[in-house]
Design a protein around this motif. Structure first.
Motif: not given
Length: 214
Positions: A154-157, A173, A178, A183-185, A187, A208, A211
């Motif tokens: 969810p944090d794209r990490d 990200v 950042k 940023k979450k849409d 990446y 995805d 989430q």
């Protein structure tokens, strides 16, 4: 390039990559590939995202929900050619398991489906168990059949790692975004050489979907 520990063999100055062509060899690159993902708002039986090549800006993959069928996802190429049908395995199989199971299938020219991977997502309350992916094909050329997700999608990490802990794909990200809500849409996904990009995107499609609580 991958190092020797990451699935390559070094002979003199030449590095030979091991391929993991799960969906198709045509989606395995001899060099690292950076894909940009742009998600779409979730709607019933829809949502998903579009994947483009960072350098060419051309569409490579599209992910969509299946209208009228909950927990079904499709992965197609830029020309809408079906690559994967992904669906959640419910019923007694899931009821007796500690995980929610998702299965990815390819289809041949007559429409016959073949199971290629299974993703297991730990049920709520189950701790210390990562999301795991098993490659179901019997292909002796695969150097690894078991993958894990490390990090927090969810944090794209997060990373997709092989059984030795080597990163085969990284979700991150975009640096210039950042400080933006977007940023979450939007990446990017870095896919290592020799790894099937369609497989990686298929795995991300499930993450995805999970989430968004679909």
């Amino acid at each position: 390039m991958l190092s020797k520990k990451k699935g390559s063999k070094k002979m003199g100055t030449k590095v030979i990559m091991r391929e993991m062509a799960v969906v198709s060899k045509m989606f395995c690159s001899s060099s690292e590939v950076v894909l940009r993902v742009r998600t779409r708002p979730h709607v019933v039986g829809g949502g998903g995202f579009v994947v483009t090549d960072l350098h060419t800006h051309e569409v490579v993959f599209k992910v969509d929900g299946v209208v009228g069928k909950k927990d079904h996802i499709t992965l197609t190429d830029a020309y809408q050619t079906p690559l994967l049908l992904i669906r959640r395995k419910g019923g007694i199989v899931e009821a007796l398991s500690l995980d929610k199971q998702w299965r990815g299938y390819t289809s041949n020219y007559v429409g016959s489906q073949k199971l290629v991977f299974t993703l297991k997502d730990p049920k709520p309350g189950i701790t210390n168990r990562p999301v795991r992916v098993s490659i179901e094909q019997n292909n002796n050329n695969f150097y690894c059949r078991n993958l894990q997700i490390r990090g927090y999608f969810p944090d794209r990490d997060c990373n997709i790692v092989d059984s030795s802990g080597n990163v085969i794909a990284q979700v991150e990200v975009i640096k210039e975004m950042k400080q933006m809500m977007e940023k979450k849409d939007v990446y990017q996904v870095v896919v290592k050489p020799g790894i099937d990009q369609a497989l990686v995107v298929g795995i991300i499609a499930v993450l995805d979907y999970i989430q968004k609580g679909c």
